[in-house]
Design a protein around this motif. Structure first.
Motif, PDB file in Angstrom:
ATOM      1  N   GLU A 868       0.862  -1.176   0.000  1.00 51.90           N
ATOM      2  CA  GLU A 868       0.000   0.000   0.000  1.00 51.90           C
ATOM      3  C   GLU A 868       0.901   1.229   0.000  1.00 51.90           C
ATOM      4  N   ARG A 869       0.522   2.241  -0.767  1.00 48.63           N
ATOM      5  CA  ARG A 869       1.384   3.393  -1.030  1.00 48.63           C
ATOM      6  C   ARG A 869       1.894   4.064   0.239  1.00 48.63           C
ATOM      7  N   ILE A 870       0.992   4.390   1.170  1.00 50.03           N
ATOM      8  CA  ILE A 870       1.398   5.145   2.351  1.00 50.03           C
ATOM      9  C   ILE A 870       2.309   4.309   3.243  1.00 50.03           C
ATOM     10  N   HIS A 871       1.981   3.035   3.379  1.00 50.24           N
ATOM     11  CA  HIS A 871       2.788   2.206   4.276  1.00 50.24           C
ATOM     12  C   HIS A 871       4.202   2.020   3.733  1.00 50.24           C
ATOM     13  N   ARG A 872       4.323   1.833   2.431  1.00 48.21           N
ATOM     14  CA  ARG A 872       5.681   1.730   1.868  1.00 48.21           C
ATOM     15  C   ARG A 872       6.480   2.990   2.162  1.00 48.21           C
ATOM     16  N   SER A 873       5.826   4.150   2.022  1.00 48.41           N
ATOM     17  CA  SER A 873       6.485   5.418   2.327  1.00 48.41           C
ATOM     18  C   SER A 873       6.911   5.482   3.790  1.00 48.41           C
ATOM     19  N   ASN A 874       6.059   4.980   4.679  1.00 48.31           N
ATOM     20  CA  ASN A 874       6.397   4.972   6.105  1.00 48.31           C
ATOM     21  C   ASN A 874       7.580   4.065   6.410  1.00 48.31           C
ATOM     22  N   LEU A 875       7.633   2.902   5.748  1.00 52.41           N
ATOM     23  CA  LEU A 875       8.774   2.007   5.945  1.00 52.41           C
ATOM     24  C   LEU A 875      10.070   2.710   5.553  1.00 52.41           C
ATOM     25  N   VAL A 876      10.043   3.372   4.406  1.00 55.49           N
ATOM     26  CA  VAL A 876      11.221   4.126   3.962  1.00 55.49           C
ATOM     27  C   VAL A 876      11.564   5.197   4.985  1.00 55.49           C
ATOM     28  N   GLY A 877      10.526   5.873   5.486  1.00 54.05           N
ATOM     29  CA  GLY A 877      10.750   6.948   6.446  1.00 54.05           C
ATOM     30  C   GLY A 877      11.388   6.490   7.735  1.00 54.05           C
ATOM     31  N   MET A 878      11.263   5.213   8.063  1.00 52.38           N
ATOM     32  CA  MET A 878      11.893   4.661   9.263  1.00 52.38           C
ATOM     33  C   MET A 878      13.189   3.915   8.958  1.00 52.38           C
ATOM     34  N   GLY A 879      13.595   3.908   7.703  1.00 48.97           N
ATOM     35  CA  GLY A 879      14.843   3.243   7.348  1.00 48.97           C
ATOM     36  C   GLY A 879      14.708   1.746   7.175  1.00 48.97           C
ATOM     37  N   ILE A 880      13.462   1.242   7.078  1.00 51.42           N
ATOM     38  CA  ILE A 880      13.231  -0.178   6.795  1.00 51.42           C
ATOM     39  C   ILE A 880      13.166  -0.356   5.277  1.00 51.42           C
ATOM     40  N   ILE A 881      13.853  -1.367   4.754  1.00 51.42           N
ATOM     41  CA  ILE A 881      13.947  -1.536   3.308  1.00 51.42           C
ATOM     42  C   ILE A 881      12.726  -2.290   2.779  1.00 51.42           C
ATOM     43  N   PRO A 882      11.958  -1.683   1.859  1.00 54.92           N
ATOM     44  CA  PRO A 882      10.849  -2.409   1.232  1.00 54.92           C
ATOM     45  C   PRO A 882      11.328  -3.099  -0.050  1.00 54.92           C
ATOM     46  N   PHE A 883      11.506  -4.396   0.000  1.00 53.56           N
ATOM     47  CA  PHE A 883      11.843  -5.176  -1.187  1.00 53.56           C
ATOM     48  C   PHE A 883      10.559  -5.731  -1.792  1.00 53.56           C
ATOM     49  N   GLN A 884      10.583  -5.938  -3.102  1.00 47.85           N
ATOM     50  CA  GLN A 884       9.412  -6.482  -3.780  1.00 47.85           C
ATOM     51  C   GLN A 884       9.825  -7.626  -4.697  1.00 47.85           C
ATOM     52  N   TYR A 885       9.079  -8.736  -4.608  1.00 48.44           N
ATOM     53  CA  TYR A 885       9.330  -9.856  -5.518  1.00 48.44           C
ATOM     54  C   TYR A 885       9.183  -9.390  -6.958  1.00 48.44           C
ATOM     55  N   LEU A 886       9.906 -10.016  -7.858  1.00 43.41           N
ATOM     56  CA  LEU A 886       9.735  -9.718  -9.274  1.00 43.41           C
ATOM     57  C   LEU A 886       8.364 -10.193  -9.734  1.00 43.41           C
ATOM     58  N   GLU A 887       7.869  -9.605 -10.810  1.00 39.78           N
ATOM     59  CA  GLU A 887       6.539  -9.899 -11.318  1.00 39.78           C
ATOM     60  C   GLU A 887       6.341 -11.406 -11.485  1.00 39.78           C
ATOM     61  N   GLY A 888       5.232 -11.906 -10.929  1.00 41.49           N
ATOM     62  CA  GLY A 888       4.906 -13.322 -11.055  1.00 41.49           C
ATOM     63  C   GLY A 888       5.530 -14.214 -10.000  1.00 41.49           C
ATOM     64  N   GLN A 889       6.351 -13.629  -9.139  1.00 39.38           N
ATOM     65  CA  GLN A 889       6.999 -14.424  -8.096  1.00 39.38           C
ATOM     66  C   GLN A 889       6.414 -14.089  -6.725  1.00 39.38           C
ATOM     67  N   ASN A 890       6.498 -15.070  -5.831  1.00 37.50           N
ATOM     68  CA  ASN A 890       6.154 -14.855  -4.435  1.00 37.50           C
ATOM     69  C   ASN A 890       6.824 -15.951  -3.617  1.00 37.50           C
ATOM     70  N   ALA A 891       6.586 -15.931  -2.309  1.00 37.97           N
ATOM     71  CA  ALA A 891       7.258 -16.913  -1.454  1.00 37.97           C
ATOM     72  C   ALA A 891       6.916 -18.333  -1.866  1.00 37.97           C
ATOM     73  N   SER A 892       5.666 -18.566  -2.250  1.00 36.17           N
ATOM     74  CA  SER A 892       5.241 -19.915  -2.628  1.00 36.17           C
ATOM     75  C   SER A 892       5.909 -20.378  -3.915  1.00 36.17           C
ATOM     76  N   SER A 893       5.910 -19.516  -4.932  1.00 35.81           N
ATOM     77  CA  SER A 893       6.489 -19.915  -6.221  1.00 35.81           C
ATOM     78  C   SER A 893       7.991 -20.134  -6.125  1.00 35.81           C
ATOM     79  N   LEU A 894       8.634 -19.446  -5.182  1.00 37.20           N
ATOM     80  CA  LEU A 894      10.076 -19.596  -4.996  1.00 37.20           C
ATOM     81  C   LEU A 894      10.418 -20.715  -4.023  1.00 37.20           C
ATOM     82  N   GLY A 895       9.386 -21.325  -3.433  1.00 36.61           N
ATOM     83  CA  GLY A 895       9.618 -22.427  -2.520  1.00 36.61           C
ATOM     84  C   GLY A 895      10.155 -22.020  -1.164  1.00 36.61           C
ATOM     85  N   LEU A 896       9.838 -20.771  -0.751  1.00 31.01           N
ATOM     86  CA  LEU A 896      10.344 -20.293   0.543  1.00 31.01           C
ATOM     87  C   LEU A 896       9.485 -20.833   1.681  1.00 31.01           C
TER      88      LEU A 896
END
Length: 957
Positions: A868-896
């Motif tokens: 969500e737009r605002i929450h990602r901004s808040n994470l950045v504002g606190m120095g927490i890194i927001p990483f995003q899976y590449l298109e079509g990937q997620n924890a399940s598809s990667l077997g995590l």
């Protein structure tokens, strides 16, 4: 609020106009003589004006102006632009931590050798205290039963001599005298006379709820009074005044700033998602994280990506039986299905003229629910009419009209030649809208009222999901008898236990509020009633609502059905619904019932409204009453009656439902400017309780170590003047593994503190009883409570554990424990922690503590499918890194599994949107995108967060 640190290259566009014999300057955008300007969406014109006015070749460059002017080309290119809003608005749940941060920044600046007095809001900031009051008590005991026939009351105010003229059957003979009427007593429930401010008898609920509000929140309120005195350029509106967005709409909104000789459009950001409500009046504004809002207050511009603008064309006329709530829920469903996250939505077309400003504001209010950044209605003639209706000065209205027309920012929705170019055009015919609700767990899951019975039954059958509860078929007819007030009732799946007319979404709209009152009148006259165990309440967004409900004669009928005024604030909409009767709670838990809440709010996420209402439906105020009368949501209003009248004949909803014409006829008579003037003339004076509070003096706040509400946060405790190096993740552990749609309510709940939670143990250890715990939202000024409350939602679904709740697995030993306790163990081990998540991570209300809390727990990064737009901004504002899976990937598809240890190396020359490698302890690896979307966000990250950046910046001055 122009920035004068450099010479403005657009000074040649500085023009002047004369209004009412007074000359004003403004930056004339038509004088740019660029044909592209008249093709721009009206919302983009506001961004352009800000860039032109603030251009100094330092904060804002000429190239930024060109980027905005070339919007048609740049809209989908991810182009970064700066935007300086004219003001900031806050509510107290997010405002208290903002003021705490200002106080802590002053301490940090002094510790590092700077001048703490430099830490002040630069642009105007308004803070409205509206989130603290709870529905502890509902259903007042009336002193006298009112005469259902109503009657006229033309009440002459003794202090001003300004009559509130009303036509009807009776006549008040005295200025007040406790408002005695010839032939009997006027029905009374307010402790304070809504006409004169004089004491009246009765009003148990309102009085007791306000008393408890002050008892619980004294420390917070004292702190805010210190902030009001110590911080310059900040207005604090006392508790009991109303809901922030309704107060903004009815009183605070300028539409055009004219506090100097320079005119410019009103614009704002707010620390609440529903700041967008002001878009309905033609003011560009949206919700941001509290952290980002603080930077704006300190004079920084917002760095944003130039948005696409979706044109939403409205045609036709609403059906006489539909409400603005039906319209907004239909639009929310429509836009959510299309996908408008990160985009502006701008409404146009002849259908807009069929909507009042209150209707438009309702649609704009739910902008976060359909996912857009703004839902904008440019100013038109109806906007000016609304300003008159709400008591704004005629001279100011003339100034607004003249300025906006001169800058080509004024709309005629019937003139298609004024329609700008849009990124995409979507159309809806208002005549196709039918009565509806949304639920049971998300605001965009629209359900037609005609289909509610079948839909609820299907939800019982469906597997647990947003539209399912997984109730076995042989358990669906279960019933639990209860005894309440010496009478026996039966609770079942679908029984309504909370019915709340609440939230600025609807209480700002006289049409739906008066509609509820007229429906209540017809219901009472037909002999219908609401079961007394149902927790009914009415919490208006401003005192104006009290005026017109009373003057129109419907208040007594609302009270007869249990909808007494219980307070002025957000209340049930944000989870401050208070306790249910014990007998009701016990029955729900005993039968594991899917009990229901029906409310006129804007959000119904699971666990938000009340822990025991698993199904919650958003509905118009009249429908809230209808479902309360029915006592259940699994009813077909077309074929099943609400009850029977005195003659034993069935009474159907259609028999008591008012039409739009009925409602507007009453609204035209009873919603008048003098009401708004009277209410808002007193808004800054506060009330007796507020005015008696004593607060400390001084530049620095004297922190009290014993306080359980206000503490100095740890955000700057290890900060140095020097800029640290960028650090990645080394052998980090996954502390939480989520699926889709984890909301900020899940991450940082605002509601009650559970008695068996880490936060409860902390408070009990300091001598507090459960009655004194209050809510998480009220304790956002205490980091120790908020850290323990992070991820404390009882409906939180973590893939590491078998049941919903605030629990996780501590991987080194495999133990299951509270999330806070696991985080403390990881900290003790010097182990960094990471969160895995699915789509829409951080959706819901804008809450800075949804980023601050994880930061204190030691979370270094989140890897999610989307944010969500605002929450990602808040994470950045606190120095927490927001990483995003590449298109079509997620924890399940990667077997995590989430049990792997994670290493992510970050280069010192990290770029916005850069792809980096995630290395797992099992030897596997995959790529993720860093969601630092702009260079400015990277600067904040390098400093360890936006607040650290501002402290270092102030030290340089």
């Amino acid at each position: 609020m122009a920035d004068n640190s450099g010479i403005n290259p657009f000074a040649n566009c500085l023009s002047s106009i004369e209004v009412n014999g007074e000359k004003w300057k403004f930056y004339s955008l038509p004088d740019l003589k660029d044909k592209r300007y008249e093709k721009l969406p009206y919302s983009i014109r506001v961004l352009l004006e800000s860039a032109v006015r603030n251009c100094d070749e330092f904060y804002v460059n000429q190239s930024d102006v060109e980027k905005i002017m070339d919007w048609e080309v740049n809209q989908s290119r991810g182009v970064e632009i700066p935007f300086k809003p004219s003001r900031v608005i806050l509510q107290d749940f997010t405002g208290v931590p903002a003021v705490v941060d200002f106080a802590a920044m002053r301490d940090a600046v002094q510790r590092l050798g700077g001048d703490p007095e430099k830490i002040n809001p630069v642009c105007p900031a308004d803070l409205v205290i509206d989130h603290s009051i709870q529905v502890d008590v509902s259903r007042s005991n009336l002193v006298k039963t009112p005469n259902p026939g109503g009657g006229q009351r033309s009440c002459q105010r003794s202090n001003t001599g300004s009559p509130l003229k009303v036509t009807g059957q009776g006549q008040l003979n005295s200025p007040c005298a406790l408002c005695q009427v010839e032939g009997g007593n006027v029905p009374i429930s307010d402790k304070v006379c809504p006409f004169h401010g004089e004491t009246r008898p009765g009003a148990d609920a309102l009085e007791k709820n306000q008393m408890l509000e002050f008892e619980r929140n004294k420390e917070r309120f004292v702190f805010l009074k210190w902030g009001a005195k110590a911080l310059k350029n900040m207005l604090i509106v006392p508790p009991g005044s109303g809901i922030v967005h309704q107060v903004n709409l009815e009183y605070l909104a300028r539409v055009v700033f004219s506090d100097s000789e320079l005119l410019y459009p009103d614009s704002l950001v707010g620390t609440d998602s529903h700041t967008t409500m002001i878009n309905g009046l033609g003011v560009v504004g949206w919700g941001v994280g509290g952290i980002e809002a603080e930077a704006v207050m300190l004079g920084q511009s917002i760095s944003m990506v130039l948005p696409e603008v979706v044109g939403y064309k409205l045609t036709g006329q609403p059906d006489p039986l539909t409400t603005s709530t039906d319209i907004v829920l239909t639009i929310t469903k429509h836009l959510r299905s299309i996908g408008v996250v990160g985009k502006f939505v701008e409404f146009f077309g002849p259908g807009v003229e069929e909507l009042s400003i209150a209707d438009r504001a309702t649609i704009s209010n739910m902008c976060p629910e359909y996912g857009a950044t703004v839902g904008f209605f440019p100013v038109d003639e109806k906007s000016l009419q609304y300003l008159r209706q709400t008591g704004r000065e005629e001279g100011k209205i003339s100034l607004i009209e003249t300025y906006l027309k001169a800058n080509k920012m004024f709309r005629n929705y019937s003139n298609a030649e004024e329609d700008p170019i849009f990124s995409q055009v979507i159309e809806m015919d208002l005549s196709t809208v039918t009565p509806c609700c949304s639920g049971p767990k998300r605001p965009h899951d629209k359900v037609a009222v005609a289909e509610m019975k079948d839909d609820f039954k299907q939800c019982l059958n469906n597997k647990p999901s947003f539209k399912g509860f997984g109730i076995p078929e042989d358990q669906q007819a279960k019933s639990i008898p209860i005894v309440f007030e010496d009478k026996e009732y039966v609770l079942k799946h679908g029984s309504v236990v909370i019915a709340a007319i609440t939230s600025c979404t609807n209480t700002s709209n006289p049409s739906v509020m008066l509609g509820a009152g007229l429906l209540a009148k017809k219901a009472v006259e037909a002999g219908l009633s609401v079961n007394p165990y149902i927790k009914t309440s009415l919490s208006p967004g401003s005192g104006v609502v009290t005026y017109y409900l009373r003057e129109s004669g419907v208040t007594s009928y609302l009270e007869k059905l249990g909808f007494d005024i219980v307070g002025y604030g957000c209340m049930t909409c944000i989870g401050n619904s208070g306790p249910l009767p014990d007998t009701v709670s016990d029955a729900i838990e005993k039968g594991d019932l899917v009990a229901c809440g029906v409310l006129s709010g804007n959000r119904n996420f699971e666990g938000r409204i009340h822990p025991l209402t698993r199904a919650n439906y958003l509905a118009s105020p009249p429908l809230v009453i209808a479902y309360a009368l029915a006592g259940r949501v699994d009813i077909d209003f077309q074929t099943e009656p609400l009850g029977t009248n005195q003659e034993g004949n069935p009474v159907y909803l259609r028999d008591i439902w008012p039409t739009r014409e009925d409602i507007h006829a009453v609204e035209d008579v009873y919603v008048i400017p003098s009401m708004f003037n009277e209410v808002y003339s007193r808004i800054q004076k506060g009330n007796e309780r507020w005015n008696k509070l004593e607060s400390p003096e001084g530049v620095l706040y004297p922190w009290d170590e014993k306080s359980t509400y206000i503490q100095s946060p740890p955000f700057f405790s290890t900060m140095t003047k020097e800029l640290p190096k960028i650090q990645g993740i080394k052998d980090g552990c996954v502390i939480l593994n989520f699926g889709d749609s984890v909301t900020t309510d899940h991450i940082s709940p605002a509601g009650s503190i559970a008695r068996n939670s880490p936060a409860a143990r902390y408070l009990a250890g300091r001598g507090l009883t459960p009655r004194e715990f209050n809510s998480y939202g009220s304790r956002r000024g205490n980091d120790a409570v908020m850290a323990r409350g992070t991820f404390a939602n009882i409906r939180l679904v973590n893939k590491f554990v078998s049941k919903p709740g605030p629990r996780t697995i501590y991987h080194p030993t495999g133990e299951e424990m509270d999330i806070f306790d696991a985080a403390e163990r990881y900290k003790k081990d010097n182990t960094q922690v990471v969160i895995l998540a699915g789509k829409e991570y951080g959706s819901g209300s804008s809450r800075d503590w949804a980023a601050k809390g994880p930061w204190i727990l030691g979370v270094k990064a989140v890897i999610a499918e989307s944010y969500e737009r605002i929450h990602r901004s808040n994470l950045v504002g606190m120095g927490i890194i927001p990483f995003q899976y590449l298109e079509g990937q997620n924890a399940s598809s990667l077997g995590l599994s989430g049990k792997e240890m994670i290493t992510i190396d970050l280069p010192q020359n990290l770029q916005p949107g850069q792809t980096v490698e995630v290395k797992l302890s099992d030897g596997k690896s995959f790529q993720v995108k860093t969601r630092f979307d702009t260079e400015v966000e990277l600067v904040y990250f390098r400093h360890g967060g936006i607040l650290n950046y501002m402290v270092r910046k102030m030290l340089e001055v």
